[in-house]
Write an enzyme that holds these catalytic residues in place. Structure first.
Site, PDB file in Angstrom:
ATOM      1  CG  ASP A 126      -2.016   1.013   1.174  1.00  0.00           C
ATOM      2  OD1 ASP A 126      -1.903   1.974   0.386  1.00  0.00           O
ATOM      3  OD2 ASP A 126      -3.000   0.856   1.920  1.00  0.00           O
ATOM      4  NE  ARG A 128      -4.538   3.187  -0.228  1.00  0.00           N
ATOM      5  CZ  ARG A 128      -5.633   2.617   0.228  1.00  0.00           C
ATOM      6  NH1 ARG A 128      -6.804   3.146  -0.020  1.00  0.00           N
ATOM      7  NH2 ARG A 128      -5.561   1.524   0.959  1.00  0.00           N
TER       8      ARG A 128
HETATM    9  N1  LIG Z   1      -2.736  -2.677  -6.194  1.00  0.00           N
HETATM   10  C1  LIG Z   1      -4.016  -3.010  -6.052  1.00  0.00           C
HETATM   11  N2  LIG Z   1      -4.888  -2.034  -5.727  1.00  0.00           N
HETATM   12  C2  LIG Z   1      -6.177  -2.388  -5.568  1.00  0.00           C
HETATM   13  C3  LIG Z   1      -6.630  -3.720  -5.729  1.00  0.00           C
HETATM   14  N3  LIG Z   1      -7.975  -3.728  -5.498  1.00  0.00           N
HETATM   15  C4  LIG Z   1      -8.315  -2.458  -5.197  1.00  0.00           C
HETATM   16  N4  LIG Z   1      -7.252  -1.645  -5.248  1.00  0.00           N
HETATM   17  C5  LIG Z   1      -7.130  -0.236  -4.929  1.00  0.00           C
HETATM   18  O1  LIG Z   1      -7.245  -0.116  -3.540  1.00  0.00           O
HETATM   19  C6  LIG Z   1      -7.773   1.136  -3.196  1.00  0.00           C
HETATM   20  C7  LIG Z   1      -8.901   0.899  -2.212  1.00  0.00           C
HETATM   21  O2  LIG Z   1      -8.306   0.285  -1.130  1.00  0.00           O
HETATM   22  P1  LIG Z   1      -8.999  -0.763  -0.164  1.00  0.00           P
HETATM   23  O3  LIG Z   1      -7.908  -1.469   0.587  1.00  0.00           O
HETATM   24  O4  LIG Z   1     -10.017  -1.539  -0.922  1.00  0.00           O
HETATM   25  O5  LIG Z   1      -9.812   0.028   0.815  1.00  0.00           O
HETATM   26  P2  LIG Z   1      -9.389   1.140   1.783  1.00  0.00           P
HETATM   27  O6  LIG Z   1      -9.927   2.356   1.139  1.00  0.00           O
HETATM   28  O7  LIG Z   1      -7.974   1.189   2.157  1.00  0.00           O
HETATM   29  O8  LIG Z   1     -10.175   0.695   3.068  1.00  0.00           O
HETATM   30  P3  LIG Z   1     -11.674   1.001   3.307  1.00  0.00           P
HETATM   31  O9  LIG Z   1     -11.714   2.416   3.772  1.00  0.00           O
HETATM   32  O10 LIG Z   1     -12.106   0.031   4.326  1.00  0.00           O
HETATM   33  O11 LIG Z   1     -12.371   0.809   1.986  1.00  0.00           O
HETATM   34  C8  LIG Z   1      -8.153   1.815  -4.504  1.00  0.00           C
HETATM   35  O12 LIG Z   1      -7.124   2.728  -4.827  1.00  0.00           O
HETATM   36  C9  LIG Z   1      -8.174   0.667  -5.501  1.00  0.00           C
HETATM   37  O13 LIG Z   1      -7.815   1.066  -6.801  1.00  0.00           O
HETATM   38  C10 LIG Z   1      -5.672  -4.715  -6.053  1.00  0.00           C
HETATM   39  O14 LIG Z   1      -5.976  -5.899  -6.181  1.00  0.00           O
HETATM   40  N5  LIG Z   1      -4.390  -4.311  -6.217  1.00  0.00           N
END
Ligand SMILES: Nc1nc2c(ncn2[C@@H]2O[C@H](COP(=O)(O)OP(=O)(O)OP(=O)(O)O)[C@@H](O)[C@H]2O)c(=O)[nH]1
Ligand SMILES: [Zn+2]
Length: 211
Positions: A126, A128
């Site tokens: 992650d 971000r």
């Molecule tokens: N690298 C990667 N990114 C993903 C994948 N599936 C979703 N994403 C990205 O993950 C991000 C969303 O993250 P999540 O972990 O689903 O959720 P979160 O926002 O951190 O957590 P919540 O607030 O609970 O939804 C978005 O930027 C999506 O594009 C994947 O399989 N691989």
């Protein structure tokens, strides 16, 4: 931090007419958006969602993840409350970008889970950042959030940035056969505070499907 407010407008949606605030991130060249409803600058914690871009889930109806379902549910809940904020951050694919996410999906199609796929491509699980939320929330006059998320690292990161998270509100929606494995990995390896039993299932659309 180089976030600059550019302009605001109305944004009618099926749930409510939000105000859309556009911001420019001069350092990265990315544009970010905030949607607000009601008075979010009265000092009381605001029902909020910090949503990272997922083009496939948010715009293309993908059932591989829960992003699109969460986005809709968050807007609906804000509309029901008549007050709230959604930050839409352009950090696609947990920060690796759209094309690398497609590369990661390709590896997942061959059996890797979401974390392994990122790592095989040489990325962390992650990437971000949440520091950009601070100037956006300051601009909107938001003092604290009742944050809709299952992600403990998002709560910690925002808290470290000085955002007051008055409450965490679970957001467990959109479980379906295509994302069950992905959601299990999020709960297991990524530590999301959720169990599959908590989820509402995604409704099937009434069409004749081809596999
Ligand atoms: N690298 C990667 N990114 C993903 C994948 N599936 C979703 N994403 C990205 O993950 C991000 C969303 O993250 P999540 O972990 O689903 O959720 P979160 O926002 O951190 O957590 P919540 O607030 O609970 O939804 C978005 O930027 C999506 O594009 C994947 O399989 N691989
Ligand atoms: Zn997604």
């Amino acid at each position: 931090m180089t976030i600059r407010f550019i302009a605001a407008s109305r944004l009618p949606t099926p749930w409510a007419t939000f105000t859309m605030h556009g911001f420019e991130d001069e350092a990265t060249g990315k544009d970010h958006i905030a949607l607000t409803l009601g008075n979010v600058a009265d000092g009381e914690p605001v029902l909020g969602r910090v949503h990272s871009e997922c083009l496939t889930g948010d715009a293309l109806f993908s059932m591989r993840c829960d992003c699109g379902y969460q986005l809709q549910e968050a807007l609906k809940r804000i509309a029901e409350e008549g007050r709230g904020v959604l930050l839409y951050l352009r950090q696609e694919g947990r920060g690796i970008g759209l094309l690398n996410k497609i590369r990661a999906y390709h590896l997942q199609d061959q059996g890797a889970d979401t974390v392994e796929a990122n790592e095989r491509l040489g990325f962390g699980a992650d990437l971000r950042r949440y520091d950009l939320c601070v100037p956006m929330l300051e601009h909107l006059g938001v003092n604290g959030l009742r944050l809709m998320t299952n992600n403990p690292r998002k709560v910690d990161a925002l808290t470290k940035e000085g955002v007051d998270i008055a409450e965490r509100v679970p957001l467990t929606t959109g479980l379906n056969p295509h994302n069950e494995q992905y959601l299990s990995t999020k709960a297991g390896k990524l530590g999301h505070m959720m169990a599959l039993g908590d989820f509402t299932r995604a409704g099937d659309v009434d069409i004749e499907r081809k596999p």
